[in-house]
Design a protein around this motif. Structure first.
Motif, mmCIF file in Angstrom:
data_model
loop_
_atom_site.group_PDB
_atom_site.id
_atom_site.type_symbol
_atom_site.label_atom_id
_atom_site.label_comp_id
_atom_site.label_asym_id
_atom_site.label_seq_id
_atom_site.Cartn_x
_atom_site.Cartn_y
_atom_site.Cartn_z
ATOM 1 N N SER A 22 -5.139 2.218 1.480
ATOM 2 C CA SER A 22 -5.889 2.148 0.427
ATOM 3 C C SER A 22 -6.568 3.523 0.159
ATOM 4 C CB SER A 22 -7.254 1.876 1.556
ATOM 5 O OG SER A 22 -7.520 2.674 2.598
ATOM 6 N N ARG A 23 -5.830 4.621 0.753
ATOM 7 C CA ARG A 23 -5.845 6.191 0.410
ATOM 8 C C ARG A 23 -4.472 6.728 0.711
ATOM 9 N NH1 ARG A 23 -7.100 9.683 4.473
ATOM 10 N NH2 ARG A 23 -7.506 8.653 6.310
ATOM 11 N N ASN A 24 -4.175 7.838 0.039
ATOM 12 C CA ASN A 24 -3.064 8.610 0.336
ATOM 13 C C ASN A 24 -3.157 9.001 1.671
ATOM 14 O OD1 ASN A 24 -1.534 11.442 -0.227
ATOM 15 N ND2 ASN A 24 -0.367 9.899 -0.816
ATOM 16 N N LEU A 25 -2.177 8.747 2.490
ATOM 17 C CA LEU A 25 -2.210 9.259 3.946
ATOM 18 C C LEU A 25 -1.108 10.361 4.045
ATOM 19 C CD1 LEU A 25 -2.293 5.702 5.813
ATOM 20 C CD2 LEU A 25 -4.207 7.408 5.349
ATOM 21 N N ALA A 43 20.785 -10.473 15.209
ATOM 22 C CA ALA A 43 20.028 -9.627 15.117
ATOM 23 C C ALA A 43 18.680 -10.266 14.446
ATOM 24 C CB ALA A 43 20.151 -8.121 14.770
ATOM 25 N N ILE A 44 17.415 -9.788 14.887
ATOM 26 C CA ILE A 44 16.221 -10.182 13.889
ATOM 27 C C ILE A 44 15.778 -8.876 13.272
ATOM 28 C CG2 ILE A 44 13.497 -10.773 14.433
ATOM 29 C CD1 ILE A 44 14.559 -11.912 17.151
ATOM 30 N N ILE A 45 15.897 -9.017 12.021
ATOM 31 C CA ILE A 45 15.768 -7.862 11.130
ATOM 32 C C ILE A 45 14.156 -8.094 10.305
ATOM 33 C CG2 ILE A 45 16.376 -6.289 9.536
ATOM 34 C CD1 ILE A 45 18.164 -6.463 11.421
ATOM 35 N N ARG A 46 13.437 -7.029 10.510
ATOM 36 C CA ARG A 46 12.195 -7.123 9.634
ATOM 37 C C ARG A 46 12.033 -5.793 8.767
ATOM 38 N NH1 ARG A 46 10.374 -9.656 14.767
ATOM 39 N NH2 ARG A 46 9.925 -11.842 14.298
ATOM 40 N N PHE A 47 11.591 -6.039 7.842
ATOM 41 C CA PHE A 47 11.415 -4.921 6.918
ATOM 42 C C PHE A 47 10.067 -4.673 6.639
ATOM 43 C CE2 PHE A 47 15.312 -6.332 5.732
ATOM 44 C CZ PHE A 47 16.189 -5.282 5.311
ATOM 45 N N TYR A 48 9.610 -3.441 6.751
ATOM 46 C CA TYR A 48 8.113 -2.947 6.779
ATOM 47 C C TYR A 48 7.939 -2.063 5.687
ATOM 48 C CZ TYR A 48 7.237 -5.420 10.849
ATOM 49 O OH TYR A 48 7.422 -6.539 11.775
ATOM 50 N N LEU A 49 7.607 -2.106 4.455
ATOM 51 C CA LEU A 49 7.219 -1.353 3.223
ATOM 52 C C LEU A 49 5.811 -1.150 3.285
ATOM 53 C CD1 LEU A 49 8.727 -0.437 0.611
ATOM 54 C CD2 LEU A 49 8.203 -2.472 -0.260
ATOM 55 N N VAL A 50 5.723 0.384 3.376
ATOM 56 C CA VAL A 50 4.396 0.897 3.221
ATOM 57 C C VAL A 50 4.266 1.719 2.152
ATOM 58 C CG1 VAL A 50 2.554 2.167 4.592
ATOM 59 C CG2 VAL A 50 4.530 1.132 5.931
ATOM 60 N N ALA A 51 3.464 1.297 1.136
ATOM 61 C CA ALA A 51 3.217 2.153 -0.074
ATOM 62 C C ALA A 51 1.796 3.069 0.094
ATOM 63 C CB ALA A 51 3.012 1.103 -1.201
ATOM 64 N N ASP A 52 2.286 4.441 -0.100
ATOM 65 C CA ASP A 52 1.209 5.295 0.210
ATOM 66 C C ASP A 52 0.796 5.778 -1.313
ATOM 67 O OD1 ASP A 52 -0.315 7.120 1.718
ATOM 68 O OD2 ASP A 52 1.268 8.646 1.359
ATOM 69 N N PRO A 78 8.723 3.900 3.965
ATOM 70 C CA PRO A 78 7.496 4.492 3.329
ATOM 71 C C PRO A 78 7.785 4.869 1.797
ATOM 72 C CG PRO A 78 8.644 6.250 4.349
ATOM 73 C CD PRO A 78 9.483 5.094 4.751
ATOM 74 N N SER A 79 6.858 4.380 0.816
ATOM 75 C CA SER A 79 7.309 4.631 -0.487
ATOM 76 C C SER A 79 6.044 5.102 -1.307
ATOM 77 C CB SER A 79 7.712 3.415 -1.055
ATOM 78 O OG SER A 79 7.984 3.491 -2.468
ATOM 79 N N PHE A 80 6.141 5.831 -2.224
ATOM 80 C CA PHE A 80 5.236 6.235 -3.248
ATOM 81 C C PHE A 80 5.207 5.423 -4.557
ATOM 82 C CE2 PHE A 80 2.808 9.049 -6.313
ATOM 83 C CZ PHE A 80 1.437 9.255 -5.182
#
Length: 374
Positions: free
Chosen positions: A67-70, A33-42, A12-14
């Motif tokens: 779409s909004r700050n969660l 290994a199978i590595i996946r990165f999920y970057l979620v901008a708040d 998670p990132s602001f």
């Protein structure tokens, strides 16, 4: 042929700062290994840098901007839902990782596949200013270094912790905690622990990251007040870990101020002794905190002691404020067992040097007031 290990790295990132995120997204990925990165901008106002967008291929690296700050809880939940990997690795967006971080976690999974999760090590730089010394001295960041001290723990910092998706099940970060963070991480991990027969998370000191000091080590108490507010929810939402304790400094002052107002309305002559009581409470709290610090062998420094007193008062004031703003007077004197243990039956109060000093000096204060004003 053994099934490949699959890990979803949730960040998670602001801010989406390139200097931190690019090295994380480019960490060496183990072939096994199978590595996946999920970057979620708040932060809906963010425009991701081209260097970050160039790594997003929606196959190994994914980026979504809320779409909004969660807030902290829902943003991490979104990251959890985006992936399907057998393991979920939570990382902060402002850390520097050891080059072999992912390899270390993969090796741990292969060696201990039945663990519910692994707590990595988060190292802070050597303090350069008194405020940072005070943070370490009062134990505010002890969660970061659990992996260096224990074989297992009931929860850990989301800055660097991996957990089994199977162990997680349908548990998610609770929306009932403040959006700005505090308490929701403890709640999440102890609920998963409970779901899995109260098994602790295995610590993994070799999985190390470095976390910078906040605000260039300048004094900033907002973070610790917010921690207090968030943590005030823990006893209410997890009552089996809650217990009663003697009033802390802000709670004692709050009760004293209320008593001063009431008694002064009844008879103005109560004002002087009650104001003396309030001043005495402050002095006793300061003495007790400093004595405890000396017992912990904190290097004597007026600035460090001052910040330690302030940090404690700010954090505990956050807890009090959190309870008062919810009109939850039952939260006053209620505490939470952060180690995941249940309160001992028949034991009313926990004791330590800080409390012992306080409750030796309080009778002295009352005796002085009686002799002086009565």
């Amino acid at each position: 042929m053994a099934k490949q290990v699959s890990i979803d790295v949730v960040i998670p990132s602001f801010r989406l700062e390139e200097k931190y995120l690019l090295p994380i997204l480019q960490l060496k990925r183990p072939e096994s290994a199978i590595i996946r990165f999920y970057l979620v901008a708040d932060n809906p106002a963010l425009v991701p840098a081209e260097a970050i967008k160039s790594l997003v291929d929606n196959e190994h690296v994914f980026l979504t901007v809320n779409s909004r700050n969660l807030g902290a809880a829902l943003t991490r939940n979104k990251g959890i839902e985006m992936g399907q990997g057998d393991w979920i690795l939570f990382l902060d967006d402002d850390i520097v990782c050891n080059a072999d971080l992912l390899e270390t976690y993969v090796h741990a999974i292969e060696q201990y596949p039945e663990e519910i999760g692994f707590i990595g090590l988060v190292n802070l730089p050597k303090p350069g200013k008194s405020f940072s010394h005070a943070i370490l001295a009062n134990g505010s960041m002890d969660t970061f270094t659990l992996a260096a001290k224990y074989d297992s723990a009931a929860w850990g910092a989301t800055a660097n912790l991996m957990i089994s998706r199977k162990a997680v099940g349908d548990v998610r970060f609770s929306e009932r905690y403040p959006k700005f963070g505090g308490g929701e991480d403890v709640d999440f991990f102890i609920n998963i622990r409970e779901r899995n027969g109260y098994r602790n998370y295995k610590t993994l000191p070799a999985a190390a990251v470095a976390h910078p000091w906040w605000d260039n080590e300048n004094a900033n108490f907002k973070r610790f007040f917010r921690y207090g507010v968030g943590n005030s929810f823990l006893p209410q939402l997890n009552p089996k870990y809650a217990y009663r304790d003697l009033l802390d400094g802000p709670e004692t002052l709050f009760m004293a101020v209320l008593a001063t107002i009431v008694l002064s309305v009844i008879n103005i002559h109560w004002l002087a002794p009650m104001l003396t009581l309030i001043g005495g409470i402050l002095l006793i709290e300061i003495i007790a905190i400093i004595v405890q610090a000396l017992k912990r062998k904190v290097k004597p420094s007026l600035a460090t002691f001052r910040y330690m007193v302030q940090l404690r008062f700010v954090y505990e004031s956050g807890i009090l404020w959190g309870n008062l703003t919810r009109f939850r007077l039952a939260g006053i004197s209620q505490r939470f067992n952060f180690d995941g243990s249940f309160p001992k039956k028949g034991k009313i109060f926990e004791t330590n040097t800080y409390k012992t000093i306080k409750w030796i000096l309080y009778p002295v204060l009352v005796f002085f007031i009686v002799k002086r004003f009565m």
